[in-house]
Write an enzyme that holds these catalytic residues in place. Structure first.
Site, short mmCIF file in Angstrom:
data_model
loop_
_atom_site.label_atom_id
_atom_site.label_comp_id
_atom_site.label_asym_id
_atom_site.label_seq_id
_atom_site.Cartn_x
_atom_site.Cartn_y
_atom_site.Cartn_z
N CYS A 8 16.04 -22.32 4.06
CA CYS A 8 15.86 -22.70 5.47
C CYS A 8 17.22 -22.95 6.12
O CYS A 8 17.45 -22.55 7.27
CB CYS A 8 14.98 -23.93 5.59
SG CYS A 8 13.21 -23.59 5.44
N HIS A 95 11.31 -21.22 -1.52
CA HIS A 95 11.11 -20.60 -0.21
C HIS A 95 10.90 -19.13 -0.56
O HIS A 95 11.79 -18.49 -1.14
CB HIS A 95 12.35 -20.80 0.68
CG HIS A 95 12.25 -20.21 2.05
ND1 HIS A 95 12.46 -20.95 3.21
CD2 HIS A 95 11.97 -18.94 2.46
CE1 HIS A 95 12.30 -20.17 4.27
NE2 HIS A 95 12.00 -18.94 3.84
N HIS A 97 10.69 -15.43 -1.40
CA HIS A 97 11.68 -14.35 -1.24
C HIS A 97 11.32 -13.19 -2.16
O HIS A 97 10.81 -13.39 -3.25
CB HIS A 97 13.11 -14.84 -1.54
CG HIS A 97 13.24 -15.57 -2.83
ND1 HIS A 97 12.87 -16.90 -2.98
CD2 HIS A 97 13.68 -15.17 -4.05
CE1 HIS A 97 13.08 -17.27 -4.23
NE2 HIS A 97 13.56 -16.25 -4.90
N HIS A 99 13.07 -10.22 -4.18
CA HIS A 99 14.34 -9.67 -4.66
C HIS A 99 14.30 -8.15 -4.52
O HIS A 99 13.31 -7.52 -4.88
CB HIS A 99 14.54 -9.99 -6.15
CG HIS A 99 14.66 -11.43 -6.49
ND1 HIS A 99 15.87 -12.04 -6.73
CD2 HIS A 99 13.73 -12.41 -6.65
CE1 HIS A 99 15.68 -13.32 -7.03
NE2 HIS A 99 14.38 -13.58 -6.99
P1 5GP Z 1 14.25 -17.19 -7.83
O1 5GP Z 1 14.58 -17.42 -9.27
O2 5GP Z 1 13.81 -18.45 -7.14
O3 5GP Z 1 13.28 -16.04 -7.64
O4 5GP Z 1 15.58 -16.66 -7.17
C1 5GP Z 1 16.44 -17.47 -6.44
C2 5GP Z 1 17.66 -16.62 -6.14
O5 5GP Z 1 18.37 -17.24 -5.08
C3 5GP Z 1 18.61 -16.49 -7.32
O6 5GP Z 1 18.80 -15.11 -7.63
C4 5GP Z 1 19.90 -17.16 -6.82
O7 5GP Z 1 21.06 -16.48 -7.26
C5 5GP Z 1 19.74 -17.10 -5.32
N1 5GP Z 1 20.39 -18.20 -4.60
C6 5GP Z 1 20.33 -19.51 -4.92
N2 5GP Z 1 21.03 -20.26 -4.04
C7 5GP Z 1 21.54 -19.38 -3.13
C8 5GP Z 1 22.36 -19.53 -1.99
O8 5GP Z 1 22.77 -20.63 -1.60
N3 5GP Z 1 22.69 -18.40 -1.31
C9 5GP Z 1 22.24 -17.17 -1.69
N4 5GP Z 1 22.64 -16.13 -0.95
N5 5GP Z 1 21.47 -16.98 -2.78
C10 5GP Z 1 21.14 -18.07 -3.50
ZN ZN Z 2 12.61 -23.02 3.35
#
Ligand code: 5GP
Ligand code: ZN
Length: 105
Positions: A8, A95, A97, A99
């Site tokens: 956010c 949040h 997302h 990939h």
């Molecule tokens: P999840 O494991 O929740 O599917 O993926 C979270 C992703 O967010 C990870 O690949 C991590 O590298 C990325 N991420 C975490 N914090 C940040 C941030 O502050 N900025 C960006 N651009 N990516 C982030």
């Molecule tokens: Zn959020």
């Protein structure tokens, strides 16, 4: 907006993160810790904590359309899409997302 949500804050412009692509309700930015040469994250602008909480079907469509449009924009024809849903599945940022992982164009 959720006050303690890092995505956010990014979407709100608090870290001056560059948006690779943006639509009315979605935004795309680079993953900070890329696991492939191209690693993008597609997010709804609204705070939705995971796919389990996504109920808006128009937004579901817009998220996938954004995947198609941003990959087309950058010329990426082959790529993987991942959604981690829930802690046990490896979700770290609550949040929603998508990939996008790909090799260099
Ligand atoms: P999840 O494991 O929740 O599917 O993926 C979270 C992703 O967010 C990870 O690949 C991590 O590298 C990325 N991420 C975490 N914090 C940040 C941030 O502050 N900025 C960006 N651009 N990516 C982030
Ligand atoms: Zn959020």
């Amino acid at each position: 907006m959720s006050e303690d949500c890092i995505f956010c804050k990014i979407i709100n412009g608090e870290f001056n993160t560059e948006f690779v692509y943006e639509t009315e309700n979605t935004v795309v930015f680079k993953d900070i810790n890329p696991k492939a040469p191209i690693h993008l994250l597609v997010c709804p602008k609204a705070h939705i904590s995971s796919l389990n909480e996504l109920e808006d079907k128009a937004l579901m469509a817009e998220l996938l359309q954004t995947v198609k449009d941003v990959t087309k924009k950058i010329g990426l024809k082959s790529y993987q899409t991942h959604i981690n849903t829930g802690k046990e599945a490896g979700q770290v940022v609550f949040h929603l997302h998508i990939h996008i992982l790909g090799k260099e164009n």
